[in-house]
Design a protein around this motif. Structure first.
Motif, PDB file in Angstrom:
ATOM      1  N   GLY A  89       1.944   5.418  -4.713  1.00 16.35           N
ATOM      2  CA  GLY A  89       1.171   6.609  -4.378  1.00 16.35           C
ATOM      3  C   GLY A  89      -0.153   6.262  -3.717  1.00 16.35           C
ATOM      4  N   LYS A  90      -0.684   7.221  -3.005  1.00 15.50           N
ATOM      5  CA  LYS A  90      -1.907   6.972  -2.234  1.00 15.50           C
ATOM      6  C   LYS A  90      -3.133   6.790  -3.111  1.00 15.50           C
ATOM      7  CE  LYS A  90      -3.039  11.837  -1.254  1.00 15.50           C
ATOM      8  NZ  LYS A  90      -4.309  11.904  -1.936  1.00 15.50           N
ATOM      9  N   ASP A  91      -3.094   7.237  -4.376  1.00 10.39           N
ATOM     10  CA  ASP A  91      -4.244   7.113  -5.270  1.00 10.39           C
ATOM     11  C   ASP A  91      -4.143   5.919  -6.218  1.00 10.39           C
ATOM     12  OD1 ASP A  91      -5.432   9.422  -4.206  1.00 10.39           O
ATOM     13  OD2 ASP A  91      -4.273  10.698  -5.560  1.00 10.39           O
TER      14      ASP A  91
ATOM     15  N   ASN B 135      -4.573  -0.678  -1.030  1.00 12.59           N
ATOM     16  CA  ASN B 135      -4.107   0.693  -0.834  1.00 12.59           C
ATOM     17  C   ASN B 135      -4.928   1.458   0.197  1.00 12.59           C
ATOM     18  OD1 ASN B 135      -1.824   2.101  -1.540  1.00 12.59           O
ATOM     19  ND2 ASN B 135      -2.766   3.198  -3.228  1.00 12.59           N
ATOM     20  N   GLY B 136      -5.638   0.718   1.060  1.00 16.33           N
ATOM     21  CA  GLY B 136      -6.345   1.351   2.159  1.00 16.33           C
ATOM     22  C   GLY B 136      -7.721   1.897   1.825  1.00 16.33           C
ATOM     23  N   TYR B 137      -8.209   1.640   0.618  1.00 14.54           N
ATOM     24  CA  TYR B 137      -9.547   2.118   0.270  1.00 14.54           C
ATOM     25  C   TYR B 137     -10.594   1.383   1.094  1.00 14.54           C
ATOM     26  CZ  TYR B 137      -7.564   4.507  -3.790  1.00 14.54           C
ATOM     27  OH  TYR B 137      -6.839   5.334  -4.606  1.00 14.54           O
TER      28      TYR B 137
ATOM     29  N   TRP C 275       0.831  -1.194   0.000  1.00 13.16           N
ATOM     30  CA  TRP C 275       0.000   0.000   0.000  1.00 13.16           C
ATOM     31  C   TRP C 275       0.871   1.253   0.000  1.00 13.16           C
ATOM     32  CZ3 TRP C 275      -4.519  -0.742   3.990  1.00 13.16           C
ATOM     33  CH2 TRP C 275      -5.280  -1.849   3.611  1.00 13.16           C
ATOM     34  N   GLY C 276       0.570   2.169  -0.894  1.00 15.25           N
ATOM     35  CA  GLY C 276       1.296   3.427  -0.973  1.00 15.25           C
ATOM     36  C   GLY C 276       2.546   3.375  -1.824  1.00 15.25           C
TER      37      GLY C 276
END
Length: 178
Positions: free
Chosen positions: A28-30, A138-140, A24-25
């Motif tokens: 990038g965060k997106d 990615n944390g979504y 994750w990340g």
């Protein structure tokens, strides 16, 4: 361990391992593509150089009432094939309205549909397929996948990235079996 009893992991061991290996990340965060970010134009060119023989062979499975599902996950079933139009519709006159409307009296058709879980066979899981503790890749948040589909990590995001090379391991020949 391939043979024998499998080790049973606790939820805490699973959580610790998942946290230590996740990416994750990383892009990038997106990011919504994960490791498919490694598939670049250059990597596709490099993979094409690995081709040694031009043989083509199918890896397809037969779809039908007896397979490929073998039970297991609730809600998954074998494909259901339904005819929505057939030769019987032509003979009975059921398609005559279409023929009159289109002025194509000599044209008729058969049509059908398949109903099946997307995981029925060749599985194209999106990064929105698995949640752990209410999160996907990615944390979504898991709430970003609803009955209309995935708002994040949708499989359509990677449609131009699902390429690469494959390696066929011919274990029967290795073991001397046809």
């Amino acid at each position: 361990m391939l043979m024998g009893k499998r080790k049973k992991y606790t939820l805490e061991e699973f959580r610790r391992t998942a946290l230590s290996v996740r990416n994750w990340g990383r892009w990038g965060k997106d990011d919504e593509m994960g490791t498919l970010n490694y598939v670049t134009n250059q990597s596709v060119v490099e993979a094409s150089k690995e081709v040694k023989e031009g043989r083509v062979f199918s890896l397809s499975l037969n779809f039908g009432p007896s397979g490929p599902q073998r039970g297991g996950f609730g809600g998954r079933f074998n494909p259901i094939h339904l005819m929505t139009a057939s030769g019987a519709d032509v003979i009975s006159g059921a398609q005559s309205r279409l023929m009159k409307r289109t002025y194509q009296k000599d044209i008729s058709y058969a049509d059908d549909i398949i109903i099946m879980p997307l995981q029925c066979a060749t599985q194209w899981d999106a990064l929105s397929h698995i949640f752990f503790e209410g999160k996907m890749w990615n944390g979504y948040d898991a709430s970003l996948v609803n009955s209309s589909g995935a708002l994040k990590n949708d499989i359509a995001k990677v449609k131009d990235k699902v390429v690469g090379r494959g390696v066929l391991l011919d274990f029967p020949s290795f073991k001397g079996v046809e």
